[in-house]
Structure formats: C-alpha cells, structure tokens
Design a protein around this motif. Structure first.
Motif, PDB file in Angstrom:
ATOM      1  N   ALA A  67      -7.551  -8.739   6.255  1.00  0.00           N
ATOM      2  CA  ALA A  67      -6.182  -8.341   6.599  1.00  0.00           C
ATOM      3  C   ALA A  67      -6.190  -7.233   7.644  1.00  0.00           C
ATOM      4  N   MET A  68      -5.095  -7.141   8.404  1.00  0.00           N
ATOM      5  CA  MET A  68      -4.920  -6.072   9.387  1.00  0.00           C
ATOM      6  C   MET A  68      -4.372  -4.845   8.667  1.00  0.00           C
ATOM      7  N   PRO A  69      -5.113  -3.730   8.641  1.00  0.00           N
ATOM      8  CA  PRO A  69      -4.618  -2.547   7.940  1.00  0.00           C
ATOM      9  C   PRO A  69      -3.225  -2.126   8.412  1.00  0.00           C
ATOM     10  N   PHE A  70      -2.357  -1.850   7.461  1.00  0.00           N
ATOM     11  CA  PHE A  70      -0.984  -1.373   7.663  1.00  0.00           C
ATOM     12  C   PHE A  70      -0.020  -2.438   8.180  1.00  0.00           C
ATOM     13  N   LEU A  71      -0.517  -3.506   8.791  1.00  0.00           N
ATOM     14  CA  LEU A  71       0.381  -4.482   9.414  1.00  0.00           C
ATOM     15  C   LEU A  71       0.516  -5.764   8.607  1.00  0.00           C
ATOM     16  N   SER A  72      -0.583  -6.277   8.057  1.00  0.00           N
ATOM     17  CA  SER A  72      -0.529  -7.524   7.305  1.00  0.00           C
ATOM     18  C   SER A  72       0.246  -7.353   6.001  1.00  0.00           C
ATOM     19  N   TYR A  73       0.886  -8.447   5.565  1.00  0.00           N
ATOM     20  CA  TYR A  73       1.557  -8.426   4.269  1.00  0.00           C
ATOM     21  C   TYR A  73       0.526  -8.351   3.156  1.00  0.00           C
ATOM     22  N   GLY A  74       0.828  -7.545   2.149  1.00  0.00           N
ATOM     23  CA  GLY A  74      -0.052  -7.439   0.984  1.00  0.00           C
ATOM     24  C   GLY A  74      -0.079  -6.032   0.444  1.00  0.00           C
ATOM     25  N   GLY A  75       0.225  -5.886  -0.837  1.00  0.00           N
ATOM     26  CA  GLY A  75       0.277  -4.561  -1.435  1.00  0.00           C
ATOM     27  C   GLY A  75      -1.078  -3.892  -1.517  1.00  0.00           C
ATOM     28  N   SER A  76      -2.115  -4.628  -1.915  1.00  0.00           N
ATOM     29  CA  SER A  76      -3.445  -4.029  -2.066  1.00  0.00           C
ATOM     30  C   SER A  76      -3.957  -3.481  -0.743  1.00  0.00           C
ATOM     31  N   ASN A  77      -3.795  -4.256   0.330  1.00  0.00           N
ATOM     32  CA  ASN A  77      -4.261  -3.832   1.641  1.00  0.00           C
ATOM     33  C   ASN A  77      -3.499  -2.601   2.128  1.00  0.00           C
ATOM     34  N   LEU A  78      -2.172  -2.615   1.979  1.00  0.00           N
ATOM     35  CA  LEU A  78      -1.353  -1.507   2.467  1.00  0.00           C
ATOM     36  C   LEU A  78      -1.632  -0.233   1.673  1.00  0.00           C
ATOM     37  N   ILE A  79      -1.702  -0.355   0.361  1.00  0.00           N
ATOM     38  CA  ILE A  79      -1.945   0.823  -0.473  1.00  0.00           C
ATOM     39  C   ILE A  79      -3.358   1.360  -0.246  1.00  0.00           C
ATOM     40  N   SER A  80      -4.324   0.470  -0.023  1.00  0.00           N
ATOM     41  CA  SER A  80      -5.683   0.911   0.280  1.00  0.00           C
ATOM     42  C   SER A  80      -5.720   1.708   1.585  1.00  0.00           C
ATOM     43  N   GLY A  81      -4.977   1.237   2.592  1.00  0.00           N
ATOM     44  CA  GLY A  81      -4.907   1.963   3.861  1.00  0.00           C
ATOM     45  C   GLY A  81      -4.341   3.356   3.682  1.00  0.00           C
ATOM     46  N   PHE A  82      -3.264   3.475   2.922  1.00  0.00           N
ATOM     47  CA  PHE A  82      -2.668   4.789   2.681  1.00  0.00           C
ATOM     48  C   PHE A  82      -3.559   5.659   1.805  1.00  0.00           C
ATOM     49  N   LEU A  83      -4.339   5.046   0.911  1.00  0.00           N
ATOM     50  CA  LEU A  83      -5.299   5.798   0.108  1.00  0.00           C
ATOM     51  C   LEU A  83      -6.350   6.450   1.009  1.00  0.00           C
ATOM     52  N   CYS A  84      -6.848   5.688   1.983  1.00  0.00           N
ATOM     53  CA  CYS A  84      -7.814   6.238   2.941  1.00  0.00           C
ATOM     54  C   CYS A  84      -7.205   7.391   3.732  1.00  0.00           C
ATOM     55  N   VAL A  85      -5.963   7.214   4.182  1.00  0.00           N
ATOM     56  CA  VAL A  85      -5.293   8.269   4.946  1.00  0.00           C
ATOM     57  C   VAL A  85      -5.063   9.493   4.070  1.00  0.00           C
ATOM     58  N   GLY A  86      -4.686   9.280   2.799  1.00  0.00           N
ATOM     59  CA  GLY A  86      -4.484  10.399   1.885  1.00  0.00           C
ATOM     60  C   GLY A  86      -5.759  11.211   1.691  1.00  0.00           C
ATOM     61  N   ILE A  87      -6.892  10.531   1.574  1.00  0.00           N
ATOM     62  CA  ILE A  87      -8.177  11.230   1.428  1.00  0.00           C
ATOM     63  C   ILE A  87      -8.496  12.006   2.700  1.00  0.00           C
ATOM     64  N   LEU A  88      -8.228  11.402   3.851  1.00  0.00           N
ATOM     65  CA  LEU A  88      -8.436  12.104   5.123  1.00  0.00           C
ATOM     66  C   LEU A  88      -7.535  13.335   5.234  1.00  0.00           C
ATOM     67  N   LEU A  89      -6.294  13.207   4.784  1.00  0.00           N
ATOM     68  CA  LEU A  89      -5.378  14.360   4.800  1.00  0.00           C
ATOM     69  C   LEU A  89      -5.878  15.456   3.869  1.00  0.00           C
ATOM     70  N   ASN A  90      -6.385  15.060   2.713  1.00  0.00           N
ATOM     71  CA  ASN A  90      -6.949  16.039   1.785  1.00  0.00           C
ATOM     72  C   ASN A  90      -8.062  16.822   2.464  1.00  0.00           C
ATOM     73  N   LEU A  91      -8.907  16.125   3.196  1.00  0.00           N
ATOM     74  CA  LEU A  91     -10.012  16.780   3.883  1.00  0.00           C
ATOM     75  C   LEU A  91      -9.544  17.558   5.108  1.00  0.00           C
ATOM     76  N   SER A  92      -8.415  17.144   5.702  1.00  0.00           N
ATOM     77  CA  SER A  92      -7.906  17.847   6.889  1.00  0.00           C
ATOM     78  C   SER A  92      -7.411  19.241   6.537  1.00  0.00           C
ATOM     79  N   ARG A  93      -7.146  19.493   5.246  1.00  0.00           N
ATOM     80  CA  ARG A  93      -6.734  20.832   4.829  1.00  0.00           C
ATOM     81  C   ARG A  93      -7.882  21.820   4.960  1.00  0.00           C
ATOM     82  N   ARG A  94      -9.103  21.291   4.920  1.00  0.00           N
ATOM     83  CA  ARG A  94     -10.339  22.048   5.177  1.00  0.00           C
ATOM     84  C   ARG A  94     -10.645  23.102   4.127  1.00  0.00           C
ATOM     85  N   LYS A  95      -9.838  23.184   3.109  1.00  0.00           N
ATOM     86  CA  LYS A  95     -10.127  24.098   2.011  1.00  0.00           C
ATOM     87  C   LYS A  95     -10.387  23.293   0.752  1.00  0.00           C
ATOM     88  N   PRO A  96     -11.511  23.435   0.106  1.00  0.00           N
ATOM     89  CA  PRO A  96     -11.711  22.747  -1.162  1.00  0.00           C
ATOM     90  C   PRO A  96     -10.599  23.099  -2.145  1.00  0.00           C
TER      91      PRO A  96
END
Length: 383
Positions: free
Chosen positions: A353-382
């Motif tokens: 599937a195309m991340p964020f664009l293709s239809y499908g809940g698992s794919n879309l939520i997985s994409g946002f999960l990856c972004v959420g983890i990246l945002l967590n790390l972008s805070r740079r403070k444990p």
C-alpha cells in the motif's frame, strides 16, 4: 583568577544553555503527514465512489471509513508523541511475541479473513487488522535495540548477525505462509538497511542477500501464480487481458493524465477497469486525474516528509534513538518506493500500500504510528 580565565569560565558555564535540547515537535513533519493523509482521503473518495455505490449502495462508504481512520491515526500520533520513551522502548520482546501471535492468528479461520487467496487480515471485534503493518514497526524497535546494545559485538557472526537474521526470518516465514510475498520482501529490505547502518559486516549482508534472492527465485519458479506475475511485469502487453491486465490499466491511467490530468473525479480507469483502484493502485488514479503536476506535488511532499524524518534521526545523540528514528523513516520510505515501483511497472506487483494515500485502516494507522514515534524523538528529551 585572571580576567581572561574568569571570562573563559563564564563562557564554559553558559554554553550548555545555548545548546539546550529543544522540547518542541517537528511541526513540518506533522503538517506534511496530515496533508498527505488528507489528500489520500479525497482520492479514496474519487477512486472508490462508483464501486462503493454498486457494492453497498453508498458511494461515500470507503471515504467515511478512511476519514475515521484518519482521525484515529492523528489521535494515535499525538498520543505516541507524548508517551514516555521508557514505555515505548521497554518490552521489545513482548512486542515481538504479540506480533508473532497476531500473525499466527491470521491463519486460524475463526479470526482470519481470506481475501485474494491469502489470509493477511484478522477480525478484532468490528475492526479488520493487518498485523504485517505492526510487524514493520516492531521489527524496527527490535533491531534498534539490538544494534545499539551490541555495538561491541556487532561485527561478529554468531552474536552480531545471527540473532537479527533469525528474528527477521521467523517473521518472514510466517508472512510467506499467509502467503504475503511482498510483506516478506519488505521486512527483508528493512533488515538489510538497518543492519547496514547498525554496523554489520558488509560480507554478511551480501551473502544473506544472495541467499534471499535465491530463495525468492525458488518461490517464484515453484509457484505458477508468482511465475505468471513475474513475466507479466516484464512485458504486461503480452497478455493485456490476463496476467498483465492490472499493470496495463495502470499505464493507461498515467498516460491519460498527461500534464494536468483529466480533472478530479473525471478519471475512467476507476470505472471497474483498474483493480484495486482505491488501495494499492491509488497513485494510478491520482496520475490520471491530477496529471504529472499533481503526482509531482505528491512526490515533493513525500520528499519533505522523508527529509524531516532523516533530520530527526541525525539529531539524536543516543544510538538507540537514532536507529529507531532511522528505522521509522525507512518503514515509510520503503512503502513509498515499493508502491510507486509497482504502479509504474518497475517491479512485479507485490500488494504494497501507499503510505497515507491508499485506503486501509492498518496502513494509515501504521503510518501515523511511525510519525508519532518520530515526533517523540524530535522532542530530543527522554520522556
């Protein structure tokens, strides 16, 4: 103490305040992820309306479901972004066990859902889950933990190479049983790219790559279905009404779009000509309706999203944080690359599937999960 020494001491004390770690999110990453997902919801409406009206007498059926998935994904993204990192990282082997259990459950009839000759989905109450999407994220957590904690032994064969190969191999074998050949290839690519930055000897990776390629050839040769799909990819116009049908229709869609596209909603390939128009081949519909300009804008958005992801990875001081951020970027990047390669006929169809664009809940939520983890790390403070 001299004036010069005193001034030097004051500068030394003040320096940490200047370089203090930021605690804010990478809002550019948020903006482009949500914008891509929003565009995906709109394109799902265009690509699925006719089919949904015939199937369930509601042309907004897939659109409404995708919009709900988008809302869930955004909420999950911010929840994970604020989650304490020790909770996120803590039970890595528990995450592995849970994903393996979910993958195994897709092969148990009471839980599994069979579609297209494969059992890749499972029911959890009213929801339909594809565990493969979670397996990508969990494999990144495991590999990031492994390579950050085994740096002293990562060059050795028995300690630094065999364990991650075994873990990735077990996940890949379970996917092949479903069967999900594309999913197994995806995990193999993820393992290779993370091992490359993790410090594994190149010779080990090259040899494992040769073994993987040999196994793939055997799987293709011994499966008439895969064999036909492989040769259809090489020359889809040899059998445009059979094995090459989907790829030929994808080419027609891109060709019809030309520079500016035929207009939103005006595409013809989605009218039961192009299979999987709203899922794996949504970029073909996008190319037809929005043209070269529209596809170029999407590629530019993907480029910015990947740039921000790698920027977060490079900003990490802790090795595990850096590997985790890199791995999440690779989950998104491999998804973008494989999907575009399939719809443009550069690789055999793999059902990615195309991340964020293709239809499908698992794919879309997985994409946002990856972004959420990246945002967590972008805070740079444990946290």
């Amino acid at each position: 103490m001299s004036v010069h020494a005193h001034a030097h001491s004051q500068a030394h004390v003040a320096a940490p305040a200047i370089t203090a770690p930021r605690s804010g999110f990478d809002w550019w990453l948020v903006a482009f992820a949500v914008a891509l997902a929003g565009l995906g919801v709109v394109m799902v409406l265009s690509a699925s309306g006719i089919m949904a009206e015939r199937m369930v007498h509601d042309k907004y059926f897939f659109f409404k479901k995708q919009a709900i998935f988008l809302g869930i994904g955004v909420c999950l993204m911010f929840f994970v972004a604020w989650l304490p990192r020790k909770i996120l990282y803590g039970p890595v082997y528990l995450w592995l066990f849970m994903v393996l259990a979910l993958l195994a459950m897709t092969m148990i009839p009471p839980f599994s859902v069979k579609a297209g000759g494969a059992r890749r989905w499972m029911h959890i109450g009213p929801l339909l889950l594809q565990p493969m999407e979670l397996a990508k994220v969990v494999l990144v957590f495991y590999l990031a933990y492994f390579y950050s904690s085994k740096q002293a032994l990562v060059k050795s064969f028995s300690v630094g190479f065999i364990p991650p190969v075994v873990v990735t191999g077990i996940l890949g074998v379970v996917l092949l049983i479903q069967p999900d050949f594309g999913g197994a290839v995806f995990l193999g690519m993820l393992f290779f790219l993370m091992s490359l930055v993790g410090g594994t000897r190149i010779i080990y990776l090259l040899v494992s790559g040769l073994f993987g390629a040999a196994a793939a050839v055997l799987l293709v040769v011994n499966s008439p279905y895969r064999f036909k799909r492989w040769f259809a990819f090489l020359d889809p116009f040899q059998d445009p009404q059979g094995t090459g049908y989907q790829l030929v229709q994808s080419f027609f869609a891109f060709g019809s779009g030309q520079i500016t596209g035929v207009g939103f909603g005006a595409g013809k390939q989605k009218l039961f000509y192009l299979p999987e128009a709203h899922t794996d081949f949504i970029m073909a519909v996008t190319g037809e309706e929005l043209g070269f300009i529209g596809v170029s804008v999407i590629l530019a958005m993907i480029g910015v999203l990947m740039w921000r992801s790698f920027r977060i990875a490079l900003a990490q001081d802790d090795l595990r944080d850096r590997f985790t951020a890199y791995g999440m970027a690779m989950v998104l990047g491999i998804g973008f690359l494989l999907n575009l390669a399939v719809v443009m006929g550069c690789v055999p169809p793999k059902g990615v599937a195309m991340p964020f664009l293709s239809y499908g809940g698992s794919n879309l939520i997985s994409g946002f999960l990856c972004v959420g983890i990246l945002l967590n790390l972008s805070r740079r403070k444990p946290a």
